[in-house]
Design a protein around this motif. Sequence first.
Motif, PDB file in Angstrom:
ATOM      1  N   LYS A  73       5.135 -15.262   4.467  1.00  0.00           N
ATOM      2  CA  LYS A  73       5.062 -14.082   4.775  1.00  0.00           C
ATOM      3  C   LYS A  73       4.868 -13.588   6.228  1.00  0.00           C
ATOM      4  CE  LYS A  73       1.897 -12.823   0.836  1.00  0.00           C
ATOM      5  NZ  LYS A  73       2.807 -11.853   0.066  1.00  0.00           N
ATOM      6  N   GLU A 313      -5.736  -2.293   9.703  1.00  0.00           N
ATOM      7  CA  GLU A 313      -4.869  -2.378   8.829  1.00  0.00           C
ATOM      8  C   GLU A 313      -3.315  -2.520   9.823  1.00  0.00           C
ATOM      9  OE1 GLU A 313      -4.658  -1.381   5.127  1.00  0.00           O
ATOM     10  OE2 GLU A 313      -2.875  -2.617   5.696  1.00  0.00           O
ATOM     11  N   LYS A 314      -3.521  -1.923  10.524  1.00  0.00           N
ATOM     12  CA  LYS A 314      -2.237  -2.121  11.873  1.00  0.00           C
ATOM     13  C   LYS A 314      -2.157  -3.592  12.231  1.00  0.00           C
ATOM     14  CE  LYS A 314       0.302   0.651  14.892  1.00  0.00           C
ATOM     15  NZ  LYS A 314       0.389  -0.306  16.159  1.00  0.00           N
ATOM     16  N   GLN A 317      -1.052  -5.818   9.142  1.00  0.00           N
ATOM     17  CA  GLN A 317       0.438  -5.699   9.164  1.00  0.00           C
ATOM     18  C   GLN A 317       1.376  -6.162  10.163  1.00  0.00           C
ATOM     19  OE1 GLN A 317       1.292  -1.258   8.712  1.00  0.00           O
ATOM     20  NE2 GLN A 317       0.689  -1.336   6.577  1.00  0.00           N
ATOM     21  N   GLU A 318       0.886  -6.268  11.348  1.00  0.00           N
ATOM     22  CA  GLU A 318       1.660  -6.576  12.452  1.00  0.00           C
ATOM     23  C   GLU A 318       1.637  -8.226  12.403  1.00  0.00           C
ATOM     24  OE1 GLU A 318       0.697  -6.520  17.122  1.00  0.00           O
ATOM     25  OE2 GLU A 318       0.570  -4.618  16.185  1.00  0.00           O
ATOM     26  N   GLY A 320       1.192  -9.736   9.226  1.00  0.00           N
ATOM     27  CA  GLY A 320       1.933 -10.137   7.801  1.00  0.00           C
ATOM     28  C   GLY A 320       0.666 -10.725   7.284  1.00  0.00           C
ATOM     29  N   ASN A 388       6.912 -10.168  -0.223  1.00  0.00           N
ATOM     30  CA  ASN A 388       6.157  -8.674   0.244  1.00  0.00           C
ATOM     31  C   ASN A 388       5.015  -8.204  -0.524  1.00  0.00           C
ATOM     32  OD1 ASN A 388       7.758  -7.284  -1.544  1.00  0.00           O
ATOM     33  ND2 ASN A 388       9.501  -7.558  -0.144  1.00  0.00           N
TER      34      ASN A 388
END
Length: 388
Positions: A73, A313-314, A317-318, A320, A388
Motif C-alpha cells: 500500500k 486523516e491527512k 492518507q499521505e 498510505g 486501495n
Amino acid sequence: MGIDQSDLEIKEKVINQLRGVVDPELGSDIVDLGMVKEVDFKKTGDLHITIALTTAGCPLKAQIQKDVRLRMKNILEITSVKIEWTELTDAERAQTMDRARFNLSQEDVVTQIPRTTKSIMIASGKGGVGKSSVTANIATGLAARGLTVGVLDADIWGFSIPQMLGVDGRLAGNEETKKIVPLIKNVGTGTLKIISMGFLVDENKASLNWRGLILNRAVRHFLEDVEWGDMDYLVIDMPPGTGDVQMGLAKMLPRSDMIVVTTPSKTVQTVATRVASMAQSYYLRIAGVIENMSAFINEEGNYYEIFGTGGGEKLAQELGVPLLGSIPIDPFVSNGSDSGVPVILGEGHAAESLNLIVDEVLAAVPKVNPIDCTAHGTLETSVTISNN
Ligand SMILES: Nc1ncnc2c1ncn2[C@@H]1O[C@H](COP(=O)(O)OP(=O)(O)O)[C@@H](O)[C@H]1O
Ligand SMILES: [Mg+2]
C-alpha cells in the motif's frame, strides 16, 4: 528492446518494502531468506509476487500475507497485488535455514526481546502531542485484555512513563543472570513490564544532559541487558523526532512496527512526515496514525475543534496507512497521567476512543502466533488483493 526504467524502479521499491517483511519464525526478512521467487510489475498497476514458504500451510502465511499487503500500500503505482504461494524445495529450505542461522550469528545486538514479541514504536515529530499518554494507555489497554506487555520508555531525557503508569521504584538486577529486571504492574489478568530511565535516576537531582550516542547506549542496554522474558507486545515510547536514539532503535529492532501520533494541526503533521520517512528508510512498517487532541467535547456532547481538523486523516492518507483513531481533548487524560491510573481504565470520551484504538492496534499489528511450521497443510496457491 529498451528496459523500462520506471518499471525497474517500482520493482526495486517492491523489493525494498519486502525487505521489511520478516518471517517471524526465522527472524530474517523474506528477501534475504530467498523466499521471494518472483516480482513482476505491469504498466496496468498489477503486481505479481511469488513467495515460497518453508512449509505449505504454514500458519505464518497469513501474517506474511498481511505484512506484504500492508507494505504494498506504500507504493502508489500498484493497484492490485497477486501473491502466489509455493513451497521451498528441500535444498532451498536447507539454504534458507543456513541463512537464518548465519544472520542470527551476525546480529550486532542480541536483544532480549523474544522473536515472538511484536514491538510497536510510538513516535511523533515533536513533543507534547501525547505520545507518552498514548503509549501508557495502549500498553495498559493491551494488558487489560489479558496480554503481557513490555513498556520501554525510550524517551531518556523526557521520561514520563513511571508517573503515567503510577509505578515507582528502582531497577534491580538478577544476581544469577546478571540482567536488569523490569518493574511489574498487573492490570486485570494482564501484566506490564516496565523499563524507564526514571527507575535509575533521581528526577530532581539528575541532569540528563547526555549526548545522542550515550543516550543510544542507554537504550541499547535496555534491549540487551534487561530480562524481558515472554511478552506479547513491547510498546516503546520514542523520543520525539529523528535522532540517534530513534535510528539506533530502528536498527536494533528491525521487526518493529511504528505508530505515528499527531495532532490535527498542520505543522505537527508536517514534522510527523519526517519521522515516517526515517521509519521507511529503515524498512520499518508504519502500522497507522493516531490523532490526539482531536476536539474538545463538552458535557452536552458538543464538539469544539480547537486545534483544527483532519490532520490525522491527512497524514494517514499521505503515508498510505490507516488512521487507527482519534482521541479527544479530555481532562481525564491528564488527570490519569498525573494520578498514575491511565484514563483507558476509566470512563468518558477519551477512554472510549482509546479502547477502540487498542482494538484497531490488535488488528493492524497482529500478535505473533508462535505455532511452528511443522504441520503440512493444504496450500492455497494464490490470492489477488486490490491495493486501495
Ligand atoms: N487527549 C488529551 N486530552 C487532554 N490532555 C492530554 C491529551 N493527550 C495528552 N494530554 C496532556 O498533554 C501533555 C503532553 O502529553 P504527553 O503524552 O506527555 O506528550 P509527549 O509524550 O508527546 O510529549 C500531558 O500533560 C498530557 O497529560
Ligand atoms: Mg513524552
